[in-house]
Design a protein around this motif. Structure first.
Motif, short mmCIF file in Angstrom:
data_model
loop_
_atom_site.label_atom_id
_atom_site.label_comp_id
_atom_site.label_asym_id
_atom_site.label_seq_id
_atom_site.Cartn_x
_atom_site.Cartn_y
_atom_site.Cartn_z
N GLN A 1 0.82 -1.21 0.00
CA GLN A 1 0.00 0.00 0.00
C GLN A 1 0.85 1.27 0.00
O GLN A 1 0.34 2.35 -0.24
N ALA A 2 2.14 1.17 0.29
CA ALA A 2 3.03 2.32 0.34
C ALA A 2 4.00 2.27 -0.83
O ALA A 2 4.30 1.19 -1.37
N ALA B 1 6.81 5.03 3.37
CA ALA B 1 7.16 6.31 2.74
C ALA B 1 6.28 6.53 1.52
O ALA B 1 5.97 5.58 0.78
N TRP B 2 5.87 7.78 1.33
CA TRP B 2 5.07 8.18 0.18
C TRP B 2 5.66 9.45 -0.43
O TRP B 2 6.22 10.29 0.26
N GLY B 3 5.49 9.58 -1.74
CA GLY B 3 5.92 10.82 -2.40
C GLY B 3 6.91 10.54 -3.51
O GLY B 3 7.29 9.39 -3.75
N PRO B 4 7.30 11.60 -4.20
CA PRO B 4 6.90 13.00 -3.95
C PRO B 4 5.49 13.30 -4.47
O PRO B 4 5.09 12.79 -5.49
N ASP C 1 13.65 2.75 -0.72
CA ASP C 1 12.81 1.77 -1.40
C ASP C 1 11.74 2.45 -2.25
O ASP C 1 11.29 1.89 -3.26
N ALA C 2 11.33 3.66 -1.86
CA ALA C 2 10.34 4.41 -2.64
C ALA C 2 10.95 5.08 -3.87
O ALA C 2 10.21 5.70 -4.64
#
Length: 275
Positions: free
Chosen positions: A58-59, A77-80, A173-174
């Motif tokens: 989900q992230a 973590a999410w973004g940018p 990882d994001a």
């Protein structure tokens, strides 16, 4: 006021199951009979660390870090993403903004359950942001917002240091551009011996009775300290300098473990895409 039926309210106080185990009772009884105590541990020894990146679908990025002794931290973590400020500000135009959140699960530690969003969680979130900002290339994300959420599942000591390492892994990882991974390491000093050695990666019991604590974050590839948080009666300045040197050595030893977990996550992602 409407009730939130989707949220399960836990008890105000919680205890780990180990308190009711027969082994714990035997250990307490043995200690009361005056049996030989466990030998003191090496103050320079690192607690075994397990790290895995890319757990949450989900992230955009996620990581899980566990220290031997019970510390467990899960980060996402999410973004940018586009910043919420209308029109942006001068700071947002120059670079992105990193928002950090630190939460404790109701069952994370012994004793009374901490109030969600309390002063302790806000202070930990501010320290997490201070440690991560030098590692992220925020100038590459103008008018953007990056978000990191750390959840402490179990507090076995050195929780903030483990959260720094897990949050850094989640950002990498994001796919967020970073100068280096931020590695966290914690130390404490026994109150019984103010001039004694600093303990590397203390456990929860050691932190509870410590006379002084220190948590630092390091970017090992750049050999740059991104954050230092400490307090207490740690002795003369030379004692604090000794703690910093020991903490830096601990960060350098933890760095390969975090890098390998990130490489394994990248290989799993490539294998899933090629399958």
């Amino acid at each position: 006021m409407p009730l939130d039926h989707r949220r399960l309210r836990g008890p105000d106080e919680s205890q780990p199951p180990a308190l009711w185990a027969a082994g714990a009772e035997e250990d307490e009884a043995g200690a009361g009979e005056g049996e030989a105590a466990a030998p003191p541990r090496d103050p320079c020894a690192l607690r075994p660390l397990f790290a895995r990146a890319g757990l949450l679908s989900q992230a955009e990025g996620s990581a899980y870090v566990e220290l031997s002794g019970g510390t467990k931290v899960l980060c996402a973590a999410w973004g940018p993403r586009e910043a919420a400020e209308p029109g942006g500000t001068a700071a947002a135009a120059a670079g992105g903004r990193l928002a950090c959140e630190f939460r404790r699960a109701p069952f994370s530690g012994r004793g009374a359950r901490p109030r969600p969003g309390g002063a302790a969680e806000r202070e930990a979130a501010a320290a997490l942001r201070e440690a991560l900002e030098p590692a992220v290339r925020l100038a590459r994300y103008p008018r953007a917002r990056l978000a990191v959420s750390a959840l402490l599942l179990q507090d076995g000591g050195s929780a903030l240091a483990a959260a720094v390492s897990a949050a850094s892994l989640a950002l990498a990882d994001a796919g967020v551009e970073m100068y280096d991974l931020a590695v966290g390491c914690a130390l404490c000093r026994d109150p019984g011996d103010p001039a004694g050695p600093w303990l590397l990666q203390p456990g929860e019991a050691e932190e509870r009775r410590a006379a002084a604590r220190l948590t630092l974050a390091l970017l090992p590839a750049l050999n740059q300290v991104s954050a230092v948080l400490g307090g207490g009666r740690g002795g003369d300045p030379e004692g604090w300098g000794q703690a910093l040197r020991l903490g830096l050595d601990g960060c350098h030893r933890l760095y390969p473990v975090l890098r390998q977990s990130l490489l394994r996550a990248a290989r799993r992602r490539d294998a899933a895409h090629s399958a």
